[in-house]
Write an enzyme that holds these catalytic residues in place. Structure first.
Site, PDB file in Angstrom:
ATOM      1  N   ASP A 219       0.803  -1.223   0.000  1.00  0.00           N
ATOM      2  CA  ASP A 219       0.000   0.000   0.000  1.00  0.00           C
ATOM      3  C   ASP A 219       0.838   1.276   0.000  1.00  0.00           C
ATOM      4  OD1 ASP A 219      -2.203  -1.673   0.113  1.00  0.00           O
ATOM      5  OD2 ASP A 219      -2.249  -1.658   2.304  1.00  0.00           O
TER       6      ASP A 219
ATOM      7  N   THR B 204       3.198 -12.642   2.632  1.00  0.00           N
ATOM      8  CA  THR B 204       2.358 -13.234   1.598  1.00  0.00           C
ATOM      9  C   THR B 204       3.103 -14.447   1.034  1.00  0.00           C
ATOM     10  OG1 THR B 204       0.958 -12.764  -0.310  1.00  0.00           O
ATOM     11  CG2 THR B 204       3.150 -11.724  -0.313  1.00  0.00           C
TER      12      THR B 204
ATOM     13  N   THR C 224      -8.355  -3.339  -0.398  1.00  0.00           N
ATOM     14  CA  THR C 224      -8.918  -4.640  -0.751  1.00  0.00           C
ATOM     15  C   THR C 224      -9.928  -5.108   0.280  1.00  0.00           C
ATOM     16  OG1 THR C 224      -6.939  -5.240  -1.970  1.00  0.00           O
ATOM     17  CG2 THR C 224      -8.303  -7.075  -1.227  1.00  0.00           C
TER      18      THR C 224
ATOM     19  N   LYS D 222       1.775   2.275  -5.048  1.00  0.00           N
ATOM     20  CA  LYS D 222       2.332   1.757  -6.307  1.00  0.00           C
ATOM     21  C   LYS D 222       1.408   2.037  -7.496  1.00  0.00           C
ATOM     22  CE  LYS D 222       2.410  -2.326  -4.341  1.00  0.00           C
ATOM     23  NZ  LYS D 222       2.072  -2.001  -2.956  1.00  0.00           N
TER      24      LYS D 222
ATOM     25  N   GLN E 127       2.028  -6.021  -3.191  1.00  0.00           N
ATOM     26  CA  GLN E 127       2.459  -6.137  -1.790  1.00  0.00           C
ATOM     27  C   GLN E 127       3.739  -5.313  -1.570  1.00  0.00           C
ATOM     28  OE1 GLN E 127       1.581  -9.541  -3.372  1.00  0.00           O
ATOM     29  NE2 GLN E 127      -0.364  -8.552  -2.964  1.00  0.00           N
TER      30      GLN E 127
ATOM     31  N   ALA F 120      -3.814  -7.809  -3.791  1.00  0.00           N
ATOM     32  CA  ALA F 120      -3.396  -6.440  -4.088  1.00  0.00           C
ATOM     33  C   ALA F 120      -4.609  -5.533  -4.254  1.00  0.00           C
ATOM     34  CB  ALA F 120      -2.584  -6.430  -5.391  1.00  0.00           C
ATOM     35  N   GLY F 121      -4.427  -4.287  -3.901  1.00  0.00           N
ATOM     36  CA  GLY F 121      -5.440  -3.261  -4.163  1.00  0.00           C
ATOM     37  C   GLY F 121      -4.676  -2.010  -4.543  1.00  0.00           C
ATOM     38  N   HIS F 122      -4.628  -1.708  -5.828  1.00  0.00           N
ATOM     39  CA  HIS F 122      -3.841  -0.571  -6.321  1.00  0.00           C
ATOM     40  C   HIS F 122      -4.790   0.547  -6.756  1.00  0.00           C
ATOM     41  CE1 HIS F 122      -0.196  -3.395  -7.231  1.00  0.00           C
ATOM     42  NE2 HIS F 122      -0.569  -3.411  -5.963  1.00  0.00           N
TER      43      HIS F 122
HETATM   44  P1  GDP Z   1      -0.772   0.391  -3.532  1.00  0.00           P
HETATM   45  O1  GDP Z   1      -1.348  -0.893  -3.075  1.00  0.00           O
HETATM   46  O2  GDP Z   1       0.699   0.479  -3.279  1.00  0.00           O
HETATM   47  O3  GDP Z   1      -1.100   0.736  -4.942  1.00  0.00           O
HETATM   48  O4  GDP Z   1      -1.425   1.524  -2.613  1.00  0.00           O
HETATM   49  P2  GDP Z   1      -2.986   1.657  -2.223  1.00  0.00           P
HETATM   50  O5  GDP Z   1      -3.727   2.092  -3.411  1.00  0.00           O
HETATM   51  O6  GDP Z   1      -3.444   0.415  -1.534  1.00  0.00           O
HETATM   52  O7  GDP Z   1      -2.927   2.758  -1.106  1.00  0.00           O
HETATM   53  C1  GDP Z   1      -2.385   4.019  -1.349  1.00  0.00           C
HETATM   54  C2  GDP Z   1      -3.467   5.080  -1.037  1.00  0.00           C
HETATM   55  O8  GDP Z   1      -2.861   6.341  -0.923  1.00  0.00           O
HETATM   56  C3  GDP Z   1      -4.494   5.215  -2.134  1.00  0.00           C
HETATM   57  O9  GDP Z   1      -5.721   5.586  -1.548  1.00  0.00           O
HETATM   58  C4  GDP Z   1      -3.942   6.343  -2.986  1.00  0.00           C
HETATM   59  O10 GDP Z   1      -4.966   7.053  -3.689  1.00  0.00           O
HETATM   60  C5  GDP Z   1      -3.334   7.214  -1.939  1.00  0.00           C
HETATM   61  N1  GDP Z   1      -2.149   7.966  -2.364  1.00  0.00           N
HETATM   62  C6  GDP Z   1      -1.152   7.599  -3.219  1.00  0.00           C
HETATM   63  N2  GDP Z   1      -0.188   8.525  -3.247  1.00  0.00           N
HETATM   64  C7  GDP Z   1      -0.570   9.502  -2.401  1.00  0.00           C
HETATM   65  C8  GDP Z   1       0.028  10.730  -1.970  1.00  0.00           C
HETATM   66  O11 GDP Z   1       1.136  11.099  -2.356  1.00  0.00           O
HETATM   67  N3  GDP Z   1      -0.670  11.471  -1.054  1.00  0.00           N
HETATM   68  C9  GDP Z   1      -1.888  11.081  -0.575  1.00  0.00           C
HETATM   69  N4  GDP Z   1      -2.481  11.862   0.312  1.00  0.00           N
HETATM   70  N5  GDP Z   1      -2.477   9.942  -0.956  1.00  0.00           N
HETATM   71  C10 GDP Z   1      -1.813   9.160  -1.840  1.00  0.00           C
HETATM   72  P1  IMO Z   2      -0.866  -4.151  -2.286  1.00  0.00           P
HETATM   73  O1  IMO Z   2      -0.402  -4.702  -3.620  1.00  0.00           O
HETATM   74  C1  IMO Z   2      -1.002  -4.610   2.025  1.00  0.00           C
HETATM   75  C2  IMO Z   2      -1.026  -8.678   3.598  1.00  0.00           C
HETATM   76  C3  IMO Z   2      -2.296  -9.159   4.288  1.00  0.00           C
HETATM   77  C4  IMO Z   2      -1.696 -10.140   5.280  1.00  0.00           C
HETATM   78  C5  IMO Z   2      -0.542 -10.761   4.502  1.00  0.00           C
HETATM   79  C6  IMO Z   2      -0.893 -12.083   3.840  1.00  0.00           C
HETATM   80  O2  IMO Z   2      -2.164  -3.441  -2.346  1.00  0.00           O
HETATM   81  O3  IMO Z   2       0.220  -3.384  -1.639  1.00  0.00           O
HETATM   82  P2  IMO Z   2      -2.379 -12.784   1.768  1.00  0.00           P
HETATM   83  O4  IMO Z   2      -3.795 -12.453   1.436  1.00  0.00           O
HETATM   84  O5  IMO Z   2      -1.381 -12.341   0.767  1.00  0.00           O
HETATM   85  O6  IMO Z   2      -2.195 -14.224   2.142  1.00  0.00           O
HETATM   86  O7  IMO Z   2      -2.095 -11.963   3.119  1.00  0.00           O
HETATM   87  O8  IMO Z   2      -0.187  -9.823   3.505  1.00  0.00           O
HETATM   88  N1  IMO Z   2      -1.224  -8.167   2.235  1.00  0.00           N
HETATM   89  C7  IMO Z   2      -1.166  -6.875   1.908  1.00  0.00           C
HETATM   90  N2  IMO Z   2      -1.020  -5.784   2.672  1.00  0.00           N
HETATM   91  N3  IMO Z   2      -1.081  -4.480   0.695  1.00  0.00           N
HETATM   92  C8  IMO Z   2      -1.215  -5.565  -0.100  1.00  0.00           C
HETATM   93  O9  IMO Z   2      -1.164  -5.489  -1.448  1.00  0.00           O
HETATM   94  C9  IMO Z   2      -1.301  -6.834   0.504  1.00  0.00           C
HETATM   95  N4  IMO Z   2      -1.464  -8.087   0.048  1.00  0.00           N
HETATM   96  C10 IMO Z   2      -1.401  -8.892   1.109  1.00  0.00           C
HETATM   97  O10 IMO Z   2      -2.963  -8.102   4.909  1.00  0.00           O
HETATM   98  O11 IMO Z   2      -1.148  -9.437   6.376  1.00  0.00           O
HETATM   99 MG    MG Z   3      -2.885  -1.600  -1.828  1.00  0.00          MG
END
Ligand code: GDP
Ligand code: IMO
Ligand code: MG
Length: 420
Positions: free
Chosen positions: A12, A236, A297, A15, A221, A38-40
């Site tokens: 998170d 993971t 996610t 990315k 991740q 993953a949740g991007h």
């Molecule tokens: P990922 O899994 O690495 O793609 O990250 P996530 O999407 O799970 O979580 C990142 C969160 O931070 C999302 O809600 C993005 O919209 C937000 N985000 C990303 N970059 C920035 C930033 O520079 N500032 C702020 N305030 N939010 C951001």
């Molecule tokens: P992105 O790509 C944050 C964490 C879960 C748990 C551990 C194992 O959005 O960064 P799993 O379901 O893979 O067996 O869970 O890994 N986890 C993540 N935490 N961002 C993720 O993906 C994750 N994918 C898995 O919360 O602790």
């Molecule tokens: Mg994420």
């Protein structure tokens, strides 16, 4: 040439937004590991979109997006996501390609994930319950079904055999939930998957590289969740680090060029496991609130804390990071004081290396304090306008981890990024 973009913490890091920003520089964006855990998040025309299975370059119609062999693919999630993307006018039959070697997540994998977590009780990993662990176990256990198998007339038989194996395991767990309810949706999604571009990915990607095309490998991740180098067993089930790109796409290490490591300006973790800099106080609450730190996610609140430079330096080392991208710097805008962790104190002794065992160990972070910048940075467009207090903070991190911060992200929007 292959550049890699991956997370250096516990996931998170932002990315999705960064891949979306860099995408126009590349011909191909490829996921090489992970699955719908993953949740991007990215913003398209100002609207929030969260991608779980599809690479984050999908909203650029002319860029090829690849789901590589190292990924575990849930067809149901994929179908849902393709429908969502189509609403933005994207035709996935033109720009989404899936390796025939990609392993499938079947409904019983999700059930096994749940059963395993239930059995662990308080020691549970905090998995996303998407079936990731069981799907990778079937890959290394040599039982898995792969995307290429769905094109074979014996697929239904293969599925039934795997389902029977899983049922035995589920019985051993005394897990009684009926999985047949999810099977109709699964087979509909398989039917849909048959209509997508299923390719011999390693040839496709290597031919593209030979033609001079540029590939960005998108990590899921984060490095501290890597199955070998993360905070085992709270990890993971895939290699999230740069080494995973070679096995996850079928490219040679000689093709790897830049390794772009994404780190938040602070740190979060979702799920169980060690987190030395975690703040279980009002400051942690403040970070969660300002940073909207809730899982993309699962919606779970993310645990928040200060940036951990011991872990970050380790992650830069094992990935060979050439450039750092610091996200969510704006979340720190209102803090008077910022802390960074420079060492772990374990049994009274200071360590600057990540220890073998982190879970069940009392780790006290050794912190160094910095003054906050106390201004709204979200509109800043150029490095010269960044506050000196922020550049001090960044310079310290550069020197500590030995990799340069090249970009600072100062908001969730595509344009909110400053090149340094
Ligand atoms: P990922 O899994 O690495 O793609 O990250 P996530 O999407 O799970 O979580 C990142 C969160 O931070 C999302 O809600 C993005 O919209 C937000 N985000 C990303 N970059 C920035 C930033 O520079 N500032 C702020 N305030 N939010 C951001
Ligand atoms: P992105 O790509 C944050 C964490 C879960 C748990 C551990 C194992 O959005 O960064 P799993 O379901 O893979 O067996 O869970 O890994 N986890 C993540 N935490 N961002 C993720 O993906 C994750 N994918 C898995 O919360 O602790
Ligand atoms: Mg994420």
């Amino acid at each position: 040439m292959v550049d890699v973009l991956l997370g250096l913490q516990w996931g998170d890091e932002g990315k999705g937004k960064i891949v979306d920003y860099f995408a126009p520089k590349y011909d191909i964006i490829a996921r090489f590991q992970g699955g719908p855990n993953a949740g991007h998040t990215l913003y398209v025309n100002g609207q929030k979109m969260v991608l779980h299975q599809i690479p984050s370059g999908i909203f650029h119609q002319h860029i090829i997006n690849i789901i590589g062999n190292g990924v575990v693919l849930d067809p149901v999630t994929l179908k849902r996501e393709c429908d969502a993307v189509a609403a933005y006018g994207i035709d996935v039959r033109k720009n989404l390609f899936i390796s025939q070697r990609t392993n499938l997540i079947v409904p019983s994998h999700r059930a096994l994930d749940k059963a395993s977590e239930l059995q662990k009780g308080d020691a549970k990993i905090g998995s996303t319950l998407k079936g990731i662990g069981p799907a990778y176990m079937d890959k290394t256990g040599r039982n898995a079904l792969r995307v290429g198998d769905i094109l074979s007339p014996s697929f239904d038989t293969q599925y039934k055999e795997l389902r029977a194996k899983h049922q035995t395991l589920l019985n051993n767990f005394n897990f009684t939930e009926d999985i047949s309810a999810s099977e109709k949706e699964f087979f509909e999604a398989i039917e849909f998957l048959r209509t997508l571009n299923i390719i011999n990915c390693e040839y496709f990607i290597n031919k593209s590289l030979a033609e001079g095309k540029k590939v960005l490998a998108e990590g899921a991740q984060g490095s501290m969740l890597d199955v070998d180098f993360g905070t085992f067993p709270f990890v993971t089930s895939s290699n999230t680090i740069s080494a995973g790109v070679c096995t996850g796409l079928g490219v040679s290490p000689k093709q790897i060029n830049e390794v772009l490591g994404v780190t938040k300006a602070y740190c979060t973790r979702v799920g169980g496991g060690p987190f030395p800099t975690e703040l279980n106080d009002a400051t942690g609450e403040e970070l969660r609130k300002i940073g909207s730190e809730f899982g993309a996610t699962t919606g779970r609140p993310r645990r928040c804390g200060w940036i951990d430079l011991v872990a970050l330096k380790f992650a830069c080392m094992i990935n060979g990071v050439t450039q750092l991208i610091m996200t969510k710097a704006d979340v720190l805008d209102s803090f008077d004081t910022l802390n960074v962790c420079t060492a772990y104190k374990i049994n009274g002794q200071e360590h600057t290396e990540v220890p073998f065992q982190m879970s069940g160990v009392d780790i006290e972070p050794v912190l160094k304090s910095f003054s906050g910048w106390k201004i709204d940075t979200t509109g800043i467009k150029d490095a010269a306008s960044l506050p000196g207090t922020m550049t001090n903070y960044i310079d310290f991190i550069n020197n500590y981890v030995g990799a340069p911060v090249k970009y600072v992200s100062n908001g969730p929007g595509r344009e909110q990024i400053v090149a340094i």
